[in-house]
Design an enzyme around this catalytic site. Structure first.
Site, PDB file in Angstrom:
ATOM      1  N   GLY A  24       0.818  -1.214   0.000  1.00 36.13           N
ATOM      2  CA  GLY A  24       0.000   0.000   0.000  1.00 36.13           C
ATOM      3  C   GLY A  24       0.848   1.259   0.000  1.00 36.13           C
ATOM      4  N   LEU A  79       0.501   3.670  -2.115  1.00 32.51           N
ATOM      5  CA  LEU A  79       0.919   3.511  -3.515  1.00 32.51           C
ATOM      6  C   LEU A  79       1.475   4.805  -4.101  1.00 32.51           C
ATOM      7  CD1 LEU A  79      -2.073   1.359  -4.817  1.00 32.51           C
ATOM      8  CD2 LEU A  79       0.103   0.576  -3.852  1.00 32.51           C
ATOM      9  N   HIS A  80       2.490   4.655  -4.917  1.00 35.32           N
ATOM     10  CA  HIS A  80       3.083   5.791  -5.619  1.00 35.32           C
ATOM     11  C   HIS A  80       3.209   5.413  -7.096  1.00 35.32           C
ATOM     12  CE1 HIS A  80       6.699   3.367  -5.445  1.00 35.32           C
ATOM     13  NE2 HIS A  80       6.600   3.325  -4.124  1.00 35.32           N
ATOM     14  N   HIS A 109       4.481   1.957  -8.103  1.00 28.61           N
ATOM     15  CA  HIS A 109       3.487   0.880  -8.072  1.00 28.61           C
ATOM     16  C   HIS A 109       2.573   0.975  -9.295  1.00 28.61           C
ATOM     17  CE1 HIS A 109       4.075   1.284  -3.540  1.00 28.61           C
ATOM     18  NE2 HIS A 109       4.386   0.030  -3.772  1.00 28.61           N
ATOM     19  N   GLU A 167      12.423  -2.932  -9.356  1.00 25.99           N
ATOM     20  CA  GLU A 167      13.863  -3.185  -9.195  1.00 25.99           C
ATOM     21  C   GLU A 167      14.475  -2.388  -8.047  1.00 25.99           C
ATOM     22  OE1 GLU A 167      15.799  -2.575 -12.952  1.00 25.99           O
ATOM     23  OE2 GLU A 167      15.313  -4.605 -13.627  1.00 25.99           O
ATOM     24  N   LYS A 168      13.708  -1.502  -7.435  1.00 22.61           N
ATOM     25  CA  LYS A 168      14.273  -0.797  -6.263  1.00 22.61           C
ATOM     26  C   LYS A 168      14.650  -1.822  -5.202  1.00 22.61           C
ATOM     27  CE  LYS A 168      11.932   1.473  -3.149  1.00 22.61           C
ATOM     28  NZ  LYS A 168      12.413   0.861  -1.894  1.00 22.61           N
ATOM     29  N   ASP A 169      13.763  -2.815  -5.033  1.00 27.54           N
ATOM     30  CA  ASP A 169      14.064  -3.915  -4.115  1.00 27.54           C
ATOM     31  C   ASP A 169      14.664  -5.051  -4.933  1.00 27.54           C
ATOM     32  OD1 ASP A 169      12.810  -2.943  -1.531  1.00 27.54           O
ATOM     33  OD2 ASP A 169      11.177  -2.658  -2.941  1.00 27.54           O
ATOM     34  N   SER A 204       9.354   5.470  -3.074  1.00 27.78           N
ATOM     35  CA  SER A 204       9.163   4.481  -2.021  1.00 27.78           C
ATOM     36  C   SER A 204       8.018   4.980  -1.141  1.00 27.78           C
ATOM     37  CB  SER A 204      10.434   4.375  -1.187  1.00 27.78           C
ATOM     38  OG  SER A 204      10.155   3.771   0.054  1.00 27.78           O
ATOM     39  N   ARG A 206       7.984   4.847   1.864  1.00 28.00           N
ATOM     40  CA  ARG A 206       8.608   5.468   3.042  1.00 28.00           C
ATOM     41  C   ARG A 206       8.932   6.946   2.821  1.00 28.00           C
ATOM     42  NH1 ARG A 206      10.786   0.217   3.619  1.00 28.00           N
ATOM     43  NH2 ARG A 206      10.342  -0.619   5.697  1.00 28.00           N
TER      44      ARG A 206
END
Ligand code: PAF
Length: 282
Positions: A31, A33-34, A37, A150-152, A187, A189
């Site tokens: 969730g 969301l940005h 996503h 791909e960030k993670d 992110s 965050r």
């Protein structure tokens, strides 16, 4: 737009659709969301008849209670954003009990050593938590395709390894990192960053781009040293780790080998917010 909280109801609908030969794409999220996503959702919608977006803040992948508590939750706003992106998307937003029954615990996985590098060193049990939830989501939704950012990057490789080892019939797609205007990797965050710091956090990508340039002429060790120095000059960002690693195995690169691909990985605290990013170096 349909929001499903109960897995049985969603499963009934999806199995009927599968019988009719429809393909299913899954975008697993926690969730908040940005645009990152939403780009995964758009790709899934292009490549599948039905797209399911799961929204579930998975407790077992957090090694830090405070981080779990403060993780942004915004189901209504997320629903609105998804509806604007694509009104046909199905949202799966289960409760913890619906996913974990009565024991909220991770299963244990062997990811061929990927789990011991970087995030695995600094977030104990994190990848067991990720493996557990992603495997359960695959069992519930039975997607043909699933989409991860791909960030993670380490998570993406771990999910690919899990799917292979457990013979799960799903195609995993890695999608490029979306960035804010200043280069900060998108992110959930980022919402927790004070405004000024969020503006300055473009610095992280700037350092990664410099690393990519330096990698053309420097050893991996020297590239890492420059990164460490740059962070020392910017104490508002605390470097947790920097690594230059083989793109496939995530083994740290001691020297450059011809025909191998490398990426630089970074984890940084800005205030109390932990940010990660990475870049392809060659
Ligand atoms: O990347 C995330 O948001 C999460 O780790 C995931 C894949 C949704 C599992 O909870």
């Amino acid at each position: 737009m349909a929001v499903y909280h109960q897995r049985d109801v969603l499963q009934n609908l999806l199995s009927q659709q599968k019988e009719r030969g429809r393909t299913i794409g899954l975008v697993p999220t926690m969730g908040a969301l940005h645009e990152g996503h939403l780009s995964l959702v758009a790709q899934s919608a292009r490549e599948n008849d039905i797209t399911v977006v799961s929204i579930f803040v998975n407790p077992t992948q957090f090694d830090n209670k405070d981080d779990l508590q403060k993780y942004p939750r915004s189901l209504e706003e997320d629903t609105r954003k998804l509806y604007a992106e694509n009104p046909n998307v199905l949202i799966f937003a289960p409760e913890v009990e619906d996913v974990y029954s009565d024991t909220v615990r991770s299963d244990h996985f062997d990811f061929d050593g990927l789990e011991f590098q970087m995030e695995g060193k600094f977030r104990k049990g994190h990848f067991d938590g990720v493996g557990t939830i992603v495997k359960r989501l695959f069992e519930i939704v039975k997607p043909d395709n699933a989409y991860f950012g791909e960030k993670d990057y380490q998570q993406l490789l771990i999910v690919k390894t899990m799917v292979e080892k457990h013979h799960i019939p799903v195609q995993i797609h890695g999608c490029p990192i979306k960035r804010e205007e200043n280069g900060l990797a998108m992110s959930s965050r980022n919402k927790r960053l004070p405004e000024q710091l969020r503006r300055e956090a473009g610095f992280i990508f700037e350092v990664l781009q410099q690393a990519r340039e330096n990698f053309k002429i420097q050893t991996p060790e020297a590239v890492k040293e420059v990164i460490v120095q740059r962070f020392e000059e910017h104490p508002e960002f605390k470097l947790e780790y920097v690594e230059i690693a083989d793109t496939n195995t995530l083994e740290p690169a001691l020297h450059k080998e011809k025909d191998k691909k490398y990426r630089a990985f970074i984890a940084v605290y800005a205030d109390e917010v932990r940010l990660i990013d990475n870049i392809a170096l060659n």
